[in-house]
Design a protein around this motif. Structure first.
Motif, PDB file in Angstrom:
ATOM      1  N   VAL A   1      25.850  -3.311 -33.543  1.00  0.00           N
ATOM      2  CA  VAL A   1      26.851  -2.402 -34.106  1.00  0.00           C
ATOM      3  C   VAL A   1      26.387  -2.037 -35.514  1.00  0.00           C
ATOM      4  O   VAL A   1      26.123  -2.922 -36.337  1.00  0.00           O
ATOM      5  CB  VAL A   1      28.249  -3.060 -34.146  1.00  0.00           C
ATOM      6  CG1 VAL A   1      29.229  -2.189 -34.934  1.00  0.00           C
ATOM      7  CG2 VAL A   1      28.755  -3.278 -32.727  1.00  0.00           C
ATOM      8  N   VAL A   2      26.267  -0.743 -35.762  1.00  0.00           N
ATOM      9  CA  VAL A   2      25.780  -0.240 -37.049  1.00  0.00           C
ATOM     10  C   VAL A   2      26.976   0.210 -37.869  1.00  0.00           C
ATOM     11  O   VAL A   2      27.666   1.168 -37.507  1.00  0.00           O
ATOM     12  CB  VAL A   2      24.801   0.925 -36.856  1.00  0.00           C
ATOM     13  CG1 VAL A   2      24.220   1.356 -38.206  1.00  0.00           C
ATOM     14  CG2 VAL A   2      23.691   0.544 -35.883  1.00  0.00           C
ATOM     15  N   GLY A   3      27.247  -0.489 -38.987  1.00  0.00           N
ATOM     16  CA  GLY A   3      28.404  -0.174 -39.813  1.00  0.00           C
ATOM     17  C   GLY A   3      29.588  -1.048 -39.452  1.00  0.00           C
ATOM     18  O   GLY A   3      29.867  -1.271 -38.266  1.00  0.00           O
ATOM     19  N   MET A   4      30.284  -1.545 -40.484  1.00  0.00           N
ATOM     20  CA  MET A   4      31.455  -2.385 -40.245  1.00  0.00           C
ATOM     21  C   MET A   4      32.655  -1.856 -41.011  1.00  0.00           C
ATOM     22  O   MET A   4      33.349  -2.585 -41.721  1.00  0.00           O
ATOM     23  CB  MET A   4      31.156  -3.839 -40.590  1.00  0.00           C
ATOM     24  CG  MET A   4      30.310  -4.554 -39.532  1.00  0.00           C
ATOM     25  SD  MET A   4      31.164  -4.790 -37.953  1.00  0.00           S
ATOM     26  CE  MET A   4      32.064  -6.307 -38.297  1.00  0.00           C
ATOM     27  N   GLY A   5      32.895  -0.548 -40.854  1.00  0.00           N
ATOM     28  CA  GLY A   5      34.179   0.012 -41.228  1.00  0.00           C
ATOM     29  C   GLY A   5      35.159  -0.272 -40.100  1.00  0.00           C
ATOM     30  O   GLY A   5      34.948  -1.183 -39.282  1.00  0.00           O
ATOM     31  N   PHE A   6      36.213   0.525 -39.998  1.00  0.00           N
ATOM     32  CA  PHE A   6      37.226   0.233 -38.975  1.00  0.00           C
ATOM     33  C   PHE A   6      36.678   0.406 -37.564  1.00  0.00           C
ATOM     34  O   PHE A   6      36.914  -0.435 -36.686  1.00  0.00           O
ATOM     35  CB  PHE A   6      38.477   1.080 -39.197  1.00  0.00           C
ATOM     36  CG  PHE A   6      39.329   0.554 -40.315  1.00  0.00           C
ATOM     37  CD1 PHE A   6      40.105  -0.570 -40.144  1.00  0.00           C
ATOM     38  CD2 PHE A   6      39.326   1.173 -41.552  1.00  0.00           C
ATOM     39  CE1 PHE A   6      40.878  -1.084 -41.185  1.00  0.00           C
ATOM     40  CE2 PHE A   6      40.091   0.680 -42.600  1.00  0.00           C
ATOM     41  CZ  PHE A   6      40.862  -0.453 -42.410  1.00  0.00           C
ATOM     42  N   ILE A   7      35.944   1.487 -37.306  1.00  0.00           N
ATOM     43  CA  ILE A   7      35.401   1.682 -35.965  1.00  0.00           C
ATOM     44  C   ILE A   7      34.411   0.567 -35.637  1.00  0.00           C
ATOM     45  O   ILE A   7      34.461  -0.032 -34.554  1.00  0.00           O
ATOM     46  CB  ILE A   7      34.734   3.060 -35.841  1.00  0.00           C
ATOM     47  CG1 ILE A   7      35.794   4.169 -35.914  1.00  0.00           C
ATOM     48  CG2 ILE A   7      33.948   3.163 -34.537  1.00  0.00           C
ATOM     49  CD1 ILE A   7      36.808   4.141 -34.793  1.00  0.00           C
ATOM     50  N   GLY A   8      33.504   0.259 -36.563  1.00  0.00           N
ATOM     51  CA  GLY A   8      32.538  -0.799 -36.316  1.00  0.00           C
ATOM     52  C   GLY A   8      33.193  -2.138 -36.049  1.00  0.00           C
ATOM     53  O   GLY A   8      32.830  -2.856 -35.103  1.00  0.00           O
TER      54      GLY A   8
END
Length: 403
Positions: free
Chosen positions: A144-151
């Motif tokens: 998973v690339v990115g750990m904002g809300f979607i990530g």
């Protein structure tokens, strides 16, 4: 005319009819389905626990029954405010008296070597979610690339489906930019406890594979073998060609009006002027739902400013994050509850004023629990309260008494 058939556009169409407008309404939607809310795409729908029917703005038959011309699978190339016309990508030209641009956003995409390999996914549409569902089988490996809300939500859902997840993100902690390092650290600990490997302070440099994705290579030199990847690196406003003032979206005033006559804006594409927070663009469900309705009422002549105190939520595993207000930087973070136990309310203060609050596993949706703790936080934000930080942190103090 409503350009965009997402949550904002669907709620605008429903509000026009609910408010008694009897004239023609045309709703132009890129999605092949009726307008719906997107939250389950990263959660319950992705995990095949729920279909989308409960998230429809109105049931599929409502549009024909209420004489709303729903153009599913269509998109707008240009809006001409001078001529009062909309041009579809098919070439068809339609006239309007008033138009609402609620065209939403598009995924930011990675421009790195190997980025076009099959097996690299983004998430915004139903089709994109269905493609991830096909990949998410127990025992497979995902990056998973990115750990904002979607990530974060995708990482949680994939883990719950039995997928081994490694997350790569540039910050110190998940959701750091929105919630800060302290709460972000708690979110990171939750993911680690559920088996997600976090590679912080790093970013993806390239994707490798012959016929499809086989490995991810990071800037720090990690080579991660995987079966597929999901990139959640944010969205950009999806703005059709239109001669209106723009800056990070289409600029809108407090009545959801753009700079050209008879053009209104709502949802992810709207950079709106808020009486509390100034000029902001908000990408969350609650804003799209409420601003779509507010824009419709403005189209019908309402002079009530759109002053909703923004809120959102996120479900990850059995944990719930709630947030009210809006702030990008703050000079004091006051905790009420227990950081060690991971159950708290945190207040974001700017010059002593409560500008936002976050709740982690405290219960009570501020949209539904009107007497609850997060609803009280929303009231403190709305009144620009300046409580003493010590009193704010003291759980013996009823937050409603501070308002």
């Amino acid at each position: 005319m409503i350009v965009g058939g997402g949550l904002a556009g669907g709620n605008a169409a429903a509000t026009l009819r609910d408010e008694g407008f009897g004239g023609p309404v045309v709703l132009i939607s890129r999605e092949p389905v009726v307008p719906f809310g997107r939250p389950p795409l990263s959660k319950t729908y992705l995990r095949s626990e729920e279909d989308l029917a409960g998230w429809y703005v109105r049931p599929p038959g409502w549009y024909a029954e209420h004489d709303v011309d729903l153009r599913s699978g269509s998109s707008v190339a240009a809006v001409d405010p001078a001529a009062h016309t909309v041009v579809l990508r098919s070439g068809e030209e339609l006239g309007y008296h008033k138009v609402l641009i609620a065209s939403g956003g598009r995924n930011r995409r990675l421009a790195i070597p190997g980025a076009e390999l099959p097996g690299i996914h983004y998430l915004r549409t139903v089709a994109e979610c269905d493609a991830i569902k096909q990949e998410a089988k127990p025992g497979r490996r995902a990056v998973v690339v990115g750990m904002g809300f979607i990530g974060c939500e995708v990482a949680a859902s994939l883990t719950q489906l039995g997928v081994q997840v490694i997350a790569v993100f540039p910050g110190q902690a998940p959701l750091q930019a929105v919630l800060g390092v302290q709460v972000g650290g708690l979110i990171g600990a939750i993911h680690r406890m559920n088996g997600v490997e976090l590679l912080a302070h790093d970013q993806v440099a390239s994707f490798e594979g012959t016929e499809r994705l086989e490995a991810v290579v990071t800037a720090a030199g990690h080579r991660i073998g995987c079966d597929f990847a999901v990139a959640g690196i944010g969205i950009e406003p999806e703005v059709p060609a239109v001669a209106v003032a723009q800056q990070n979206g289409i600029l809108a005033d407090e009545l959801c009006r753009a700079s050209a006559a008879d053009v209104y804006v709502a949802g992810d594409v709207a950079n709106h002027l808020h009486p509390l927070f100034g000029r902001i663009r908000v990408e969350h469900f609650n804003n799209a739902e409420k601003q779509g309705a507010a824009a419709a009422r403005s189209m019908l002549g309402s002079t009530t400013p759109y002053d909703y105190v923004h809120s959102f939520w996120s479900d990850q595993y059995e944990h719930k994050i709630e947030y009210v207000g809006h702030v990008t930087t703050w000079d004091e973070f006051v905790v009420r509850g227990s950081v060690d136990e991971g159950r708290l309310v945190g207040f974001y203060l700017v010059d002593g004023v409560v500008r936002a609050a976050v709740g982690l596993d405290r219960g009570g949706d501020p949209e539904l629990d009107l007497d609850g703790e997060m609803a009280a936080c929303g009231r403190l934000v709305a009144m620009r309260a300046r409580p003493d930080p010590g009193v704010l942190a003291d759980e013996r103090t009823d937050l409603w008494s501070l308002s």
